[in-house]
Design a protein around this motif. Structure first.
Motif, PDB file in Angstrom:
ATOM      1  N   PRO A 107      27.921 -43.162  66.083  1.00 35.75           N
ATOM      2  CA  PRO A 107      27.331 -42.245  67.053  1.00 35.75           C
ATOM      3  C   PRO A 107      26.481 -42.996  68.077  1.00 35.75           C
ATOM      4  N   GLU A 108      26.730 -42.695  69.342  1.00 35.19           N
ATOM      5  CA  GLU A 108      26.033 -43.316  70.472  1.00 35.19           C
ATOM      6  C   GLU A 108      26.155 -44.843  70.458  1.00 35.19           C
ATOM      7  N   ASP A 109      27.239 -45.321  69.890  1.00 33.50           N
ATOM      8  CA  ASP A 109      27.514 -46.758  69.860  1.00 33.50           C
ATOM      9  C   ASP A 109      28.992 -46.978  70.191  1.00 33.50           C
ATOM     10  N   TYR A 110      29.336 -46.760  71.456  1.00 32.84           N
ATOM     11  CA  TYR A 110      30.675 -47.016  71.971  1.00 32.84           C
ATOM     12  C   TYR A 110      30.577 -48.270  72.843  1.00 32.84           C
ATOM     13  N   ARG A 111      31.518 -49.191  72.672  1.00 29.01           N
ATOM     14  CA  ARG A 111      31.432 -50.468  73.373  1.00 29.01           C
ATOM     15  C   ARG A 111      32.747 -50.796  74.079  1.00 29.01           C
ATOM     16  N   LEU A 112      32.617 -51.362  75.281  1.00 25.86           N
ATOM     17  CA  LEU A 112      33.779 -51.870  75.997  1.00 25.86           C
ATOM     18  C   LEU A 112      34.107 -53.253  75.460  1.00 25.86           C
ATOM     19  N   GLU A 113      35.309 -53.441  74.941  1.00 22.71           N
ATOM     20  CA  GLU A 113      35.695 -54.694  74.306  1.00 22.71           C
ATOM     21  C   GLU A 113      37.072 -55.138  74.782  1.00 22.71           C
ATOM     22  N   GLU A 114      37.376 -56.387  74.550  1.00 23.17           N
ATOM     23  CA  GLU A 114      38.727 -56.898  74.785  1.00 23.17           C
ATOM     24  C   GLU A 114      39.463 -56.902  73.452  1.00 23.17           C
ATOM     25  N   ASP A 135      27.945 -39.387  80.382  1.00 23.53           N
ATOM     26  CA  ASP A 135      26.694 -38.814  80.891  1.00 23.53           C
ATOM     27  C   ASP A 135      26.956 -37.672  81.864  1.00 23.53           C
ATOM     28  N   LEU A 136      28.005 -37.794  82.676  1.00 25.64           N
ATOM     29  CA  LEU A 136      28.350 -36.717  83.600  1.00 25.64           C
ATOM     30  C   LEU A 136      28.740 -35.453  82.845  1.00 25.64           C
ATOM     31  N   VAL A 137      29.504 -35.612  81.763  1.00 26.55           N
ATOM     32  CA  VAL A 137      29.885 -34.452  80.962  1.00 26.55           C
ATOM     33  C   VAL A 137      28.656 -33.830  80.296  1.00 26.55           C
ATOM     34  N   ALA A 138      27.714 -34.669  79.897  1.00 24.92           N
ATOM     35  CA  ALA A 138      26.511 -34.178  79.225  1.00 24.92           C
ATOM     36  C   ALA A 138      25.578 -33.440  80.174  1.00 24.92           C
ATOM     37  N   ASP A 139      25.621 -33.767  81.463  1.00 26.63           N
ATOM     38  CA  ASP A 139      24.700 -33.183  82.444  1.00 26.63           C
ATOM     39  C   ASP A 139      25.212 -31.819  82.885  1.00 26.63           C
ATOM     40  N   THR A 140      24.855 -30.789  82.141  1.00 33.60           N
ATOM     41  CA  THR A 140      25.337 -29.445  82.444  1.00 33.60           C
ATOM     42  C   THR A 140      24.733 -28.877  83.716  1.00 33.60           C
ATOM     43  N   SER A 141      23.669 -29.497  84.220  1.00 31.20           N
ATOM     44  CA  SER A 141      23.063 -29.025  85.465  1.00 31.20           C
ATOM     45  C   SER A 141      23.682 -29.697  86.687  1.00 31.20           C
ATOM     46  N   GLY A 142      24.578 -30.651  86.466  1.00 33.05           N
ATOM     47  CA  GLY A 142      25.181 -31.398  87.562  1.00 33.05           C
ATOM     48  C   GLY A 142      26.387 -30.704  88.154  1.00 33.05           C
ATOM     49  N   SER A 143      27.059 -31.407  89.058  1.00 33.22           N
ATOM     50  CA  SER A 143      28.179 -30.825  89.795  1.00 33.22           C
ATOM     51  C   SER A 143      29.533 -31.115  89.161  1.00 33.22           C
ATOM     52  N   SER A 144      29.553 -31.850  88.068  1.00 31.12           N
ATOM     53  CA  SER A 144      30.838 -32.215  87.476  1.00 31.12           C
ATOM     54  C   SER A 144      31.471 -31.031  86.761  1.00 31.12           C
ATOM     55  N   VAL A 145      32.797 -30.965  86.821  1.00 26.07           N
ATOM     56  CA  VAL A 145      33.558 -30.001  86.030  1.00 26.07           C
ATOM     57  C   VAL A 145      34.441 -30.798  85.070  1.00 26.07           C
ATOM     58  N   ASP A 150      34.737 -35.013  72.930  1.00 26.20           N
ATOM     59  CA  ASP A 150      34.409 -36.439  73.022  1.00 26.20           C
ATOM     60  C   ASP A 150      32.901 -36.638  73.030  1.00 26.20           C
ATOM     61  N   LEU A 151      32.215 -35.800  73.800  1.00 21.68           N
ATOM     62  CA  LEU A 151      30.762 -35.923  73.923  1.00 21.68           C
ATOM     63  C   LEU A 151      30.071 -35.600  72.600  1.00 21.68           C
ATOM     64  N   LYS A 152      30.522 -34.550  71.929  1.00 16.77           N
ATOM     65  CA  LYS A 152      29.888 -34.170  70.673  1.00 16.77           C
ATOM     66  C   LYS A 152      30.156 -35.204  69.584  1.00 16.77           C
ATOM     67  N   CYS A 153      31.321 -35.802  69.630  1.00 19.30           N
ATOM     68  CA  CYS A 153      31.601 -36.912  68.723  1.00 19.30           C
ATOM     69  C   CYS A 153      30.652 -38.076  69.014  1.00 19.30           C
ATOM     70  N   TYR A 154      30.504 -38.404  70.285  1.00 16.11           N
ATOM     71  CA  TYR A 154      29.620 -39.503  70.698  1.00 16.11           C
ATOM     72  C   TYR A 154      28.203 -39.282  70.194  1.00 16.11           C
ATOM     73  N   HIS A 155      27.744 -38.038  70.260  1.00 16.36           N
ATOM     74  CA  HIS A 155      26.374 -37.742  69.846  1.00 16.36           C
ATOM     75  C   HIS A 155      26.228 -37.497  68.348  1.00 16.36           C
ATOM     76  N   GLY A 156      27.325 -37.580  67.594  1.00 18.39           N
ATOM     77  CA  GLY A 156      27.223 -37.545  66.142  1.00 18.39           C
ATOM     78  C   GLY A 156      27.316 -36.189  65.498  1.00 18.39           C
ATOM     79  N   ALA A 157      27.990 -35.220  66.134  1.00 19.55           N
ATOM     80  CA  ALA A 157      28.139 -33.895  65.534  1.00 19.55           C
ATOM     81  C   ALA A 157      28.813 -33.999  64.170  1.00 19.55           C
ATOM     82  N   ALA A 158      28.346 -33.188  63.235  1.00 16.09           N
ATOM     83  CA  ALA A 158      28.816 -33.266  61.843  1.00 16.09           C
ATOM     84  C   ALA A 158      30.311 -33.008  61.727  1.00 16.09           C
ATOM     85  N   LYS A 159      30.884 -32.204  62.631  1.00 17.78           N
ATOM     86  CA  LYS A 159      32.328 -31.942  62.588  1.00 17.78           C
ATOM     87  C   LYS A 159      33.107 -33.247  62.613  1.00 17.78           C
TER      88      LYS A 159
END
Length: 363
Positions: free
Chosen positions: A17-24, A345-355, A48-57
């Motif tokens: 959770p909250e440990d995703y890394r760009l790797e080769e 982060d864009l997906v997490a920002d529910t107050s932003g303009s992203s869909v 994807d976001l809820k997985c990233y944040h560690g949701a129990a599901k």
């Protein structure tokens, strides 16, 4: 199609959770019956976001086993070009080298009770791209196993538009579960990617009145462009009272929940008429508590779940290819693979303009 395929590639790898890394990592080499895709786009969704944040599901707790594997490459909403595959693989999926394809999220086992009955989306082992058993598409290349369900898509669609086939197919399945008729008043909760897909699908059923709910006026306007007759900002209006006003005091016939917010559940139960239908299509980050007496003694509701997009992919692809989806307005943000954290982060920002946020792994 790439002329030469490298042996190494960039990929996002899940370490926790909250440990995703760009790797080769190594570019996968397809075996008999398998194909290799050069990934063109991968959507980032609430799961994807809820997985990233560690949701129990996803990560498991005392009540459920882990659903996501460490070391896995995430990403299940994707489109790519077929760059490798033996004749058996190409014939199985009805494609040729160079074709652009999308894949259903689940890779069914074909052997369990559900698969044998044609209910493959509820497959017992439940292997899914990006979560379990098979790497996903937050990478430059992706291996398509022999058991995957593959659909061709037009190259005239922008890749991030074509990748929207996944959430749209999911929404269409939920709409099918609702059994909408011409006389129905239908309420859709949420005007995010799934909610807009619910509006688009419900509009195809031509109900008497289609109502969309959200907290954001811009997203409500997008819901109107997707086919909603009435939009209600639940931050300013009492949705239950307004729906009753529009239905002679009875309430809606069908409620499609696409927010994943606990408050939307009780809202739906309250604004439905007696003998109405509630369809749930969301991944919740926490448990939901409601008064079940509403479901039984008060209203005798039909409460239905919906999972994935079985048998709806051809319809979703046709809607996209026919221009029936305002994808330019829905697919708002695209970033490169190195900026995967920005996408989350864009997906997490529910107050932003992203869909709908997408990653383009190969530029």
């Amino acid at each position: 199609m790439s002329e030469q395929i490298p042996t190494r590639m960039q990929a996002v790898v899940v370490h926790g959770p909250e440990d995703y890394r760009l790797e080769e990592v190594d570019v996968p080499v397809p075996g008999p019956g398998e194909m290799l895709l050069e990934v063109r786009a991968v959507g980032v969704c609430a799961s994807d976001l809820k997985c990233y944040h560690g949701a129990a599901k996803f990560w498991g707790d005392q009540d459920r086993p882990p659903y996501v594997e460490r070391g896995r490459i995430p990403g299940h909403e994707f489109v790519g070009d077929v760059v490798r595959g033996d004749q058996a693989a190409l014939e199985r999926h009805g494609v040729q080298l160079g074709d652009r394809v999308v894949c259903e999220q689940i890779v069914p086992c074909e052997e369990c009770r559900y698969c044998r009955r044609g209910q493959y989306w509820m497959c017992g082992p439940h292997d899914i791209f990006g979560f379990k058993s098979f790497d996903g598409a937050m990478a430059q290349y992706l291996l398509v196993p022999a058991r995957a369900r593959v659909h061709r898509v037009s190259k005239e669609l922008a890749p991030h538009h074509a990748a929207f086939a996944e959430p749209l197919s999911c929404a269409l399945h939920a709409v099918e579960r609702g059994g909408i008729t011409f006389e129905d008043v239908v309420v859709v909760a949420g005007c995010g990617p799934i909610g807009l897909g619910l509006v688009l699908g419900a509009r195809q059923k031509n109900p008497r009145l289609l109502i969309a709910l959200d907290l954001d006026d811009d997203k409500l306007e997008l819901g109107r462009r997707c086919g909603a007759d009435v939009v209600i900002n639940v931050a300013r209006e009492d949705a239950v009272a307004r729906v009753r006003e529009l239905t002679e005091g009875y309430g809606a016939d069908v409620y499609l929940e696409g927010t994943g917010h606990p408050s939307a559940v009780g809202q739906g139960l309250n604004l439905l008429r007696k003998l109405g239908t509630y369809v749930e299509y969301s991944v919740f980050g926490s448990d939901v508590t409601v008064d079940w007496t509403i479901i039984s003694d008060d209203k005798e509701l039909d409460v239905l779940g919906a999972h994935l997009g079985p048998y709806c992919w051809p319809a979703a692809i046709k809607m996209l290819e026919d221009g029936k989806v305002p994808v330019d307005d829905i697919c708002t943000h695209q970033v490169g693979l190195a900026d995967f954290q920005q996408a989350l982060d864009l997906v997490a920002d529910t107050s932003g303009s992203s869909v709908k946020v997408s990653i383009l792994p190969n530029g």
